[in-house]
Motif scaffolding. Structure first.
Motif, PDB file in Angstrom:
ATOM      1  N   UNK A 169      20.201   2.121  25.291  1.00  4.22           N
ATOM      2  CA  UNK A 169      20.877   2.040  23.764  1.00  4.22           C
ATOM      3  C   UNK A 169      21.951   2.851  24.265  1.00  4.22           C
ATOM      4  N   UNK A 170      23.167   2.378  23.096  1.00  9.46           N
ATOM      5  CA  UNK A 170      24.297   3.214  23.484  1.00  9.46           C
ATOM      6  C   UNK A 170      24.442   4.449  22.486  1.00  9.46           C
ATOM      7  N   UNK A 171      23.692   4.765  22.106  1.00  9.14           N
ATOM      8  CA  UNK A 171      22.773   6.042  21.276  1.00  9.14           C
ATOM      9  C   UNK A 171      22.062   6.873  21.846  1.00  9.14           C
ATOM     10  N   UNK A 172      21.308   6.711  23.122  1.00  6.25           N
ATOM     11  CA  UNK A 172      20.370   7.936  23.826  1.00  6.25           C
ATOM     12  C   UNK A 172      21.342   7.931  25.291  1.00  6.25           C
ATOM     13  N   UNK A 173      21.031   9.423  25.134  1.00  5.07           N
ATOM     14  CA  UNK A 173      21.687   9.714  27.039  1.00  5.07           C
ATOM     15  C   UNK A 173      21.509   8.722  27.843  1.00  5.07           C
ATOM     16  N   UNK A 174      22.230   8.669  29.450  1.00  4.02           N
ATOM     17  CA  UNK A 174      21.366   8.045  30.608  1.00  4.02           C
ATOM     18  C   UNK A 174      19.992   9.199  31.234  1.00  4.02           C
ATOM     19  N   UNK A 175      19.719   8.558  31.047  1.00  4.84           N
ATOM     20  CA  UNK A 175      17.736   9.764  32.900  1.00  4.84           C
ATOM     21  C   UNK A 175      18.929   9.818  34.188  1.00  4.84           C
ATOM     22  N   UNK A 203      14.255   2.559  25.784  1.00  7.45           N
ATOM     23  CA  UNK A 203      15.620   2.056  24.972  1.00  7.45           C
ATOM     24  C   UNK A 203      16.656   2.922  26.354  1.00  7.45           C
ATOM     25  N   UNK A 204      16.017   3.513  27.030  1.00  5.84           N
ATOM     26  CA  UNK A 204      16.901   4.807  27.359  1.00  5.84           C
ATOM     27  C   UNK A 204      17.318   4.398  28.854  1.00  5.84           C
ATOM     28  N   UNK A 243       7.873  13.665  25.794  1.00  5.47           N
ATOM     29  CA  UNK A 243       8.029  14.005  24.534  1.00  5.47           C
ATOM     30  C   UNK A 243       9.452  14.379  24.783  1.00  5.47           C
ATOM     31  N   UNK A 244       9.211  15.469  25.962  1.00  5.43           N
ATOM     32  CA  UNK A 244      11.063  16.868  26.282  1.00  5.43           C
ATOM     33  C   UNK A 244      11.880  16.123  25.914  1.00  5.43           C
ATOM     34  N   UNK A 245      11.925  14.715  26.315  1.00  6.53           N
ATOM     35  CA  UNK A 245      13.223  14.400  26.077  1.00  6.53           C
ATOM     36  C   UNK A 245      14.084  13.604  25.021  1.00  6.53           C
ATOM     37  N   UNK A 246      13.079  12.665  24.400  1.00  6.46           N
ATOM     38  CA  UNK A 246      12.893  12.621  22.608  1.00  6.46           C
ATOM     39  C   UNK A 246      13.289  13.426  21.928  1.00  6.46           C
TER      40      UNK A 246
END
Length: 299
Positions: free
Chosen positions: A11-17, A72-73, A291-294
């Protein structure tokens, strides 16, 4: 620079991991652990970690890569061209991977590094002003590992073990032992010694824009040969005065000590009774990292 990259657009609104594998491994440790081969790329991970690869789950254990993709990441990883090469070579590759991720229209990136992968990330951050939201390390030797220093004690190990290996298993077990010994004697592993030039000249520092978290293990039992657990084998031949913390029960994960696994300026740090590789596939560890990433994504 042509790299062996796997990427899934989220998803565009989420950071890339962005996932960084450790010494002697490849991208499959994140993408397809059933195919992952370690210790120079010749030995299957699932043979060493049988309890993480149950027969009723032929696809292998779920990884953080899969979990975050399903949430969605955007997830990205690659196989280092020289998985047992110097850290600086891997940093150059990471720079290229970050450039590619930026081209996917992602301004925000989170880095997850396993083992040496966490040091690759630290070295990268020390030399860039590019915005990164977080660094999460799993079983990374932030203060180095003394395991490489025991190499001189393990040379007689093959001869000591040969008579006790059952006849039908000698090919497989001797091969495994040979790979372990080669790993312990490798130049790349010596780079991870606390007194190495890499640590002398790392010179990184905490960045205000980056959230830091680290995870370590306290079970050194990496695998078993002929019913004898490693590192119990090493304990029989290495003097007690120099037996490394990394291999002591409750003190390390077999390759990294619990103390060294703590990132010096981390905001969060966790320890689990797991070994160096089990941390990658443990549900509790995955829950904490997710959880940290969320929380970071929610701002």
């Amino acid at each position: 620079m042509k790299l062996d990259i796997v990427a899934y657009q989220g998803e565009a609104g989420k950071p890339a991991v962005l996932f960084i594998h450790g010494l002697g491994m490849d991208k499959d440790i994140w993408v397809n652990p059933s195919n992952s081969r370690i210790l120079g790329g010749m030995f299957p991970l699932k043979v060493l970690l049988k309890k993480c690869f149950p027969d009723d789950a032929p696809g292998g254990p779920r990884t953080l890569f899969d979990i975050l993709r399903q949430k969605g990441y955007t997830v990205v990883t690659w196989s280092q061209k020289r998985p047992a090469g110097p850290i600086n070579a891997a940093v150059q590759e990471l720079q290229e991977v970050v450039r590619i991720v930026r081209g996917m229209d992602h301004r925000l990136i989170l880095l997850i590094g396993h083992s040496r992968g966490g040091l690759i990330a630290r070295k990268y951050l020390a030399g860039t002003d590019e915005p990164v939201q977080a660094l999460i390390t799993l079983a990374t030797p932030h203060h180095g590992s003394t395991v490489a220093g025991i190499a001189r004690y393990v040379t007689p190990l093959a001869a000591w073990l040969a008579p006790v290996i059952p006849k039908g298993e000698k090919g497989t077990l001797r091969f495994a032992l040979q790979r372990v010994l080669e790993f312990l004697r490798s130049r790349a592993l010596r780079e991870l010694l606390p007194e190495s030039t890499f640590f002398q000249f790392l010179n990184d520092r905490p960045m205000e824009s980056v959230y830091y978290a680290s995870v370590g293990g306290t079970s050194p039992n990496l695998f078993t040969l002929s019913g004898i657990a490693v590192p119990d084998i090493f304990e029989k031949i290495i003097p007690a005065t120099v037996f490394p913390e990394e291999m002591k029960q409750g003190k390390g994960d077999g390759l990294v000590s619990a103390e060294s696994s703590r990132l010096p300026w981390c905001h969060e740090h966790y320890l689990f009774g797991l070994n160096h590789a089990e941390l990658l596939f443990n549900e509790r560890v995955s829950d904490i990292v997710v959880s940290i990433i969320e929380n970071i994504n929610r701002g």
